[in-house]
Design an enzyme around this catalytic site. Structure first.
Site, PDB file in Angstrom:
ATOM      1  N   ASP A  33      51.997  27.311  77.541  1.00 48.59           N
ATOM      2  CA  ASP A  33      51.433  26.049  77.053  1.00 48.59           C
ATOM      3  C   ASP A  33      50.282  25.613  77.967  1.00 48.59           C
ATOM      4  OD1 ASP A  33      52.815  23.575  75.122  1.00 48.59           O
ATOM      5  OD2 ASP A  33      51.186  23.069  76.493  1.00 48.59           O
ATOM      6  N   ASP A  59      45.982  28.999  78.213  1.00 44.28           N
ATOM      7  CA  ASP A  59      45.304  28.631  76.968  1.00 44.28           C
ATOM      8  C   ASP A  59      45.370  29.824  76.005  1.00 44.28           C
ATOM      9  OD1 ASP A  59      43.426  28.030  75.018  1.00 44.28           O
ATOM     10  OD2 ASP A  59      41.925  27.293  76.442  1.00 44.28           O
ATOM     11  N   THR A 100      41.310  25.958  69.237  1.00 40.77           N
ATOM     12  CA  THR A 100      42.722  26.302  69.486  1.00 40.77           C
ATOM     13  C   THR A 100      43.380  26.889  68.236  1.00 40.77           C
ATOM     14  OG1 THR A 100      43.109  24.767  71.299  1.00 40.77           O
ATOM     15  CG2 THR A 100      44.999  25.285  69.924  1.00 40.77           C
ATOM     16  N   THR A 125      51.878  24.850  58.291  1.00 43.08           N
ATOM     17  CA  THR A 125      52.229  23.519  57.793  1.00 43.08           C
ATOM     18  C   THR A 125      52.015  23.443  56.283  1.00 43.08           C
ATOM     19  OG1 THR A 125      51.506  21.214  57.828  1.00 43.08           O
ATOM     20  CG2 THR A 125      49.880  22.837  58.471  1.00 43.08           C
ATOM     21  N   ASP A 126      52.732  22.527  55.648  1.00 39.28           N
ATOM     22  CA  ASP A 126      52.528  22.336  54.200  1.00 39.28           C
ATOM     23  C   ASP A 126      51.146  21.757  53.894  1.00 39.28           C
ATOM     24  OD1 ASP A 126      52.928  19.741  55.144  1.00 39.28           O
ATOM     25  OD2 ASP A 126      54.543  19.249  53.755  1.00 39.28           O
ATOM     26  N   GLU A 127      50.472  21.203  54.934  1.00 36.23           N
ATOM     27  CA  GLU A 127      49.170  20.570  54.685  1.00 36.23           C
ATOM     28  C   GLU A 127      48.122  21.578  54.230  1.00 36.23           C
ATOM     29  OE1 GLU A 127      47.756  17.644  57.402  1.00 36.23           O
ATOM     30  OE2 GLU A 127      49.762  16.925  57.829  1.00 36.23           O
ATOM     31  N   TYR A 153      41.970  19.342  60.415  1.00 36.72           N
ATOM     32  CA  TYR A 153      43.221  19.929  60.916  1.00 36.72           C
ATOM     33  C   TYR A 153      43.778  20.957  59.923  1.00 36.72           C
ATOM     34  CZ  TYR A 153      48.282  20.366  61.491  1.00 36.72           C
ATOM     35  OH  TYR A 153      49.554  20.872  61.583  1.00 36.72           O
ATOM     36  N   ALA A 155      42.326  22.421  57.478  1.00 36.87           N
ATOM     37  CA  ALA A 155      41.400  23.550  57.275  1.00 36.87           C
ATOM     38  C   ALA A 155      41.565  24.575  58.395  1.00 36.87           C
ATOM     39  CB  ALA A 155      39.967  23.037  57.229  1.00 36.87           C
ATOM     40  N   LYS A 157      44.310  25.103  60.156  1.00 34.59           N
ATOM     41  CA  LYS A 157      45.608  25.774  60.003  1.00 34.59           C
ATOM     42  C   LYS A 157      45.539  26.778  58.844  1.00 34.59           C
ATOM     43  CE  LYS A 157      49.021  25.005  61.939  1.00 34.59           C
ATOM     44  NZ  LYS A 157      49.588  25.554  63.206  1.00 34.59           N
ATOM     45  N   ASN A 182      56.626  17.504  56.999  1.00 36.47           N
ATOM     46  CA  ASN A 182      56.572  16.625  58.181  1.00 36.47           C
ATOM     47  C   ASN A 182      57.878  16.646  58.964  1.00 36.47           C
ATOM     48  OD1 ASN A 182      54.329  15.573  56.535  1.00 36.47           O
ATOM     49  ND2 ASN A 182      54.257  13.984  58.099  1.00 36.47           N
TER      50      ASN A 182
HETATM   51  P1  NAD Z   1      52.298  18.920  69.418  1.00 32.49           P
HETATM   52  O1  NAD Z   1      50.897  18.399  69.349  1.00 32.49           O
HETATM   53  O2  NAD Z   1      53.405  18.002  69.754  1.00 32.49           O
HETATM   54  O3  NAD Z   1      52.347  20.110  70.498  1.00 32.49           O
HETATM   55  C1  NAD Z   1      51.353  21.085  70.587  1.00 32.49           C
HETATM   56  C2  NAD Z   1      51.553  21.847  71.910  1.00 32.49           C
HETATM   57  O4  NAD Z   1      50.579  22.899  71.960  1.00 32.49           O
HETATM   58  C3  NAD Z   1      51.353  20.989  73.158  1.00 32.49           C
HETATM   59  O5  NAD Z   1      52.386  21.235  74.086  1.00 32.49           O
HETATM   60  C4  NAD Z   1      50.007  21.439  73.699  1.00 32.49           C
HETATM   61  O6  NAD Z   1      49.904  21.319  75.115  1.00 32.49           O
HETATM   62  C5  NAD Z   1      49.977  22.894  73.258  1.00 32.49           C
HETATM   63  N1  NAD Z   1      48.604  23.414  73.133  1.00 32.49           N
HETATM   64  C6  NAD Z   1      47.551  22.824  72.501  1.00 32.49           C
HETATM   65  N2  NAD Z   1      46.457  23.598  72.607  1.00 32.49           N
HETATM   66  C7  NAD Z   1      46.825  24.705  73.305  1.00 32.49           C
HETATM   67  C8  NAD Z   1      46.142  25.870  73.721  1.00 32.49           C
HETATM   68  N3  NAD Z   1      44.832  26.049  73.450  1.00 32.49           N
HETATM   69  N4  NAD Z   1      46.832  26.815  74.393  1.00 32.49           N
HETATM   70  C9  NAD Z   1      48.147  26.644  74.686  1.00 32.49           C
HETATM   71  N5  NAD Z   1      48.838  25.549  74.337  1.00 32.49           N
HETATM   72  C10 NAD Z   1      48.191  24.590  73.643  1.00 32.49           C
HETATM   73  O7  NAD Z   1      52.518  19.643  68.029  1.00 32.49           O
HETATM   74  P2  NAD Z   1      53.849  19.767  67.136  1.00 32.49           P
HETATM   75  O8  NAD Z   1      53.943  18.589  66.261  1.00 32.49           O
HETATM   76  O9  NAD Z   1      54.977  20.163  67.995  1.00 32.49           O
HETATM   77  O10 NAD Z   1      53.431  21.003  66.201  1.00 32.49           O
HETATM   78  C11 NAD Z   1      53.692  22.347  66.618  1.00 32.49           C
HETATM   79  C12 NAD Z   1      53.222  23.298  65.532  1.00 32.49           C
HETATM   80  O11 NAD Z   1      53.908  23.006  64.320  1.00 32.49           O
HETATM   81  C13 NAD Z   1      51.736  23.170  65.221  1.00 32.49           C
HETATM   82  O12 NAD Z   1      51.229  24.458  65.001  1.00 32.49           O
HETATM   83  C14 NAD Z   1      51.692  22.338  63.946  1.00 32.49           C
HETATM   84  O13 NAD Z   1      50.559  22.675  63.180  1.00 32.49           O
HETATM   85  C15 NAD Z   1      52.969  22.788  63.273  1.00 32.49           C
HETATM   86  N6  NAD Z   1      53.603  21.799  62.359  1.00 32.49           N
HETATM   87  C16 NAD Z   1      53.849  20.523  62.789  1.00 32.49           C
HETATM   88  C17 NAD Z   1      54.502  19.639  61.928  1.00 32.49           C
HETATM   89  C18 NAD Z   1      54.800  18.225  62.358  1.00 32.49           C
HETATM   90  O14 NAD Z   1      55.255  17.420  61.530  1.00 32.49           O
HETATM   91  N7  NAD Z   1      54.618  17.854  63.608  1.00 32.49           N
HETATM   92  C19 NAD Z   1      54.878  20.050  60.652  1.00 32.49           C
HETATM   93  C20 NAD Z   1      54.610  21.357  60.243  1.00 32.49           C
HETATM   94  C21 NAD Z   1      53.978  22.227  61.114  1.00 32.49           C
HETATM   95  O1  TDX Z   2      49.275   4.728  62.347  1.00 35.87           O
HETATM   96  C1  TDX Z   2      49.561   5.399  61.343  1.00 35.87           C
HETATM   97  N1  TDX Z   2      49.719   4.766  60.135  1.00 35.87           N
HETATM   98  C2  TDX Z   2      49.986   5.418  58.979  1.00 35.87           C
HETATM   99  O2  TDX Z   2      50.102   4.800  57.903  1.00 35.87           O
HETATM  100  C3  TDX Z   2      49.743   6.840  61.377  1.00 35.87           C
HETATM  101  C4  TDX Z   2      49.590   7.585  62.668  1.00 35.87           C
HETATM  102  C5  TDX Z   2      50.025   7.488  60.203  1.00 35.87           C
HETATM  103  N2  TDX Z   2      50.131   6.813  59.021  1.00 35.87           N
HETATM  104  C6  TDX Z   2      50.418   7.576  57.787  1.00 35.87           C
HETATM  105  C7  TDX Z   2      49.498   8.742  57.525  1.00 35.87           C
HETATM  106  C8  TDX Z   2      50.399   9.724  56.811  1.00 35.87           C
HETATM  107  O3  TDX Z   2      50.401   9.442  55.420  1.00 35.87           O
HETATM  108  O4  TDX Z   2      51.718   8.139  57.927  1.00 35.87           O
HETATM  109  C9  TDX Z   2      51.779   9.456  57.373  1.00 35.87           C
HETATM  110  C10 TDX Z   2      52.192  10.438  58.463  1.00 35.87           C
HETATM  111  O5  TDX Z   2      51.127  10.515  59.373  1.00 35.87           O
HETATM  112  P1  TDX Z   2      51.152  11.486  60.650  1.00 35.87           P
HETATM  113  O6  TDX Z   2      52.372  11.194  61.450  1.00 35.87           O
HETATM  114  O7  TDX Z   2      49.821  11.428  61.308  1.00 35.87           O
HETATM  115  O8  TDX Z   2      51.426  12.907  59.955  1.00 35.87           O
HETATM  116  P2  TDX Z   2      50.621  13.740  58.826  1.00 35.87           P
HETATM  117  O9  TDX Z   2      49.207  13.343  58.760  1.00 35.87           O
HETATM  118  O10 TDX Z   2      51.429  13.642  57.559  1.00 35.87           O
HETATM  119  O11 TDX Z   2      50.702  15.225  59.448  1.00 35.87           O
HETATM  120  C11 TDX Z   2      51.944  15.676  60.062  1.00 35.87           C
HETATM  121  O12 TDX Z   2      52.655  16.537  59.218  1.00 35.87           O
HETATM  122  C12 TDX Z   2      52.181  17.835  59.059  1.00 35.87           C
HETATM  123  C13 TDX Z   2      51.703  16.342  61.416  1.00 35.87           C
HETATM  124  O13 TDX Z   2      50.946  15.483  62.237  1.00 35.87           O
HETATM  125  C14 TDX Z   2      51.042  17.678  61.284  1.00 35.87           C
HETATM  126  O14 TDX Z   2      50.935  18.307  62.537  1.00 35.87           O
HETATM  127  C15 TDX Z   2      51.882  18.529  60.362  1.00 35.87           C
HETATM  128  O15 TDX Z   2      51.238  19.751  60.127  1.00 35.87           O
END
Ligand code: NAD
Ligand code: TDX
Length: 341
Positions: A33, A59, A100, A125-127, A153, A155, A157, A182
């Site tokens: 990380d 990285d 990244t 991700t589903d996005e 984002y 795009a 992924k 999510n």
């Molecule tokens: P996060 O932002 O909490 O964590 C990302 C981690 O990656 C951090 O620890 C950061 O330090 C590390 N990182 C960033 N750039 C890096 C680099 N260049 N080299 C090495 N490490 C690096 O993210 P998350 O929410 O845990 O998401 C993890 C994965 O799951 C992502 O690929 C995201 O697209 C995917 N994902 C997230 C969600 C969600 O709801 N959070 C849903 C579906 C998929």
């Molecule tokens: O302040 C806020 N107010 C608000 O209304 C924030 C931060 C978000 N929102 C809304 C935007 C979205 O419709 O809530 C919903 C969820 O937002 P986020 O938590 O930013 O998630 P989302 O944009 O849905 O994307 C997440 O799910 C898919 C993760 O961040 C991604 O990493 C993952 O791939």
């Protein structure tokens, strides 16, 4: 097995690292990380002294570093969680998402190809499928839904996913991709909806809901996501994509009101703010393939999972405070300064 988990100090990656270390003591987990703003080694505290765990700071887009580490560790599996993950940040600064999420992924793929690493899994991700209309609750994302990204984002992924598929087809790399809805649960960085709202409600601060709060997200507990990835890595068919989701759709307003009710806070804290540009309307996953082929079933539904999650944040206010006292405060001011209506 030697398993490299990238992004293992972030939200989902840290839960995955803990799960693998505790479930498979015979395997070694190497957490790679970069420790960006989202990386937090406190998330890995429960395993930091485990004999089958090691942390390496680096990285994924640094080719020399990645090749050197892979040569040393000779991983049997690489699971790539590392990413820039926040949509709002990608609207402000897309470049880091390309570096990244796209170049980091292709660097890992090249290292796997050149060094003969037998297995690679991409956490997507589903996005990448874009969004579904609010008035068509009968529609769901399946693995054959065309990619149609809306934000920088998504795009980035989607682009990474296409490289993974190209490396499988062209070079025969043993890859799989998972696309999850999510996530919510412990250790989520408080820029994302649920921990942001919990942390602000606890301090009686305004809760910034974008637009009218009617956008729909499909929520899955982070532990159910990690178990699905483990199953795909061990038993999934090579070259395949698997959707992960548990049919837990909620509007953003429903989520925020659930949090307020659980914390005993008034709805008057809700503040409607300017919408996110390009805001996706609805995400909804069809997890049929994962359930039928690999027998995956989620443990949590949203109603039980969110209660347990809110309790976790209540019990770990020091964890939240350590983040909030740092650089993140400046980020919040900067990101929300033009949104107030
Ligand atoms: P996060 O932002 O909490 O964590 C990302 C981690 O990656 C951090 O620890 C950061 O330090 C590390 N990182 C960033 N750039 C890096 C680099 N260049 N080299 C090495 N490490 C690096 O993210 P998350 O929410 O845990 O998401 C993890 C994965 O799951 C992502 O690929 C995201 O697209 C995917 N994902 C997230 C969600 C969600 O709801 N959070 C849903 C579906 C998929
Ligand atoms: O302040 C806020 N107010 C608000 O209304 C924030 C931060 C978000 N929102 C809304 C935007 C979205 O419709 O809530 C919903 C969820 O937002 P986020 O938590 O930013 O998630 P989302 O944009 O849905 O994307 C997440 O799910 C898919 C993760 O961040 C991604 O990493 C993952 O791939």
């Amino acid at each position: 097995m030697n398993i490299i988990v990238t992004g293992g100090a972030g939200f989902i990656g840290s839960v995955m690292a803990q799960y693998l270390v505790n479930t498979y003591p015979e395997d070694t987990v190497i957490n790679l990380d970069k420790l960006t703003y989202a990386g937090n080694l406190e998330n890995c505290k429960p395993i930091e002294n485990a004999p089958n765990y090691r942390f390496v700071r680096g990285d994924i887009a640094d080719r020399k570093f990645v090749y050197d580490l892979f040569e040393e560790v000779k991983p049997d599996v690489v699971i790539n969680f590392a990413a820039e993950s926040h949509v709002d940040r990608s609207v402000e600064h897309p470049e880091e998402f390309v570096r990244t999420n796209v170049m980091g992924t292709t660097t890992l793929l090249d290292a796997c190809r050149d060094l003969g690493i037998p297995r690679y899994h991409q956490v997507s991700t589903d996005e990448v499928y874009g969004d579904l209309p609010l008035d068509r609750p009968d529609l769901f994302f399946t693995e054959t839904t065309p990619l149609h990204a809306s934000s920088p984002y998504s795009a980035s992924k989607a682009s990474a996913d296409m490289f993974v598929q190209a490396y499988h087809r062209t070079f025969g790399l043993n890859t799989t991709i998972s696309r999850c809805s999510n996530n919510y649960g412990q250790y989520q960085f408080p820029e994302k909806l649920i921990p942001l709202m919990i942390s602000r409600a606890l301090k009686d601060q305004d809760l910034p809901v974008y637009g009218q709060g009617i956008n729909v997200r499909d929520w899955l507990h982070v532990e159910d996501h990690c178990k699905a990835i483990d199953l795909i890595v061990r038993e999934g068919r090579i070259g395949e994509v698997y959707n992960i989701g548990g049919h837990n759709e909620r509007t953003n307003l429903q989520v925020v009101e659930t949090i307020l009710d659980a914390l005993g806070k008034p709805k008057s804290l809700i503040k409607y703010v300017k919408d996110r540009p390009g805001h996706d309307q609805r995400y909804a996953i069809d997890p049929d393939k994962l359930e039928k082929e690999l027998g995956w079933k989620p443990k949590y539904n949203f109603d039980t999972g969110i209660r347990q999650t809110i309790q976790w944040y209540l019990d770990h206010q020091d964890w939240m405070q350590n983040i909030l006292s740092g650089d993140y405060q400046n980020y919040f001011k900067e990101m929300y300064k033009d949104r107030v209506q």
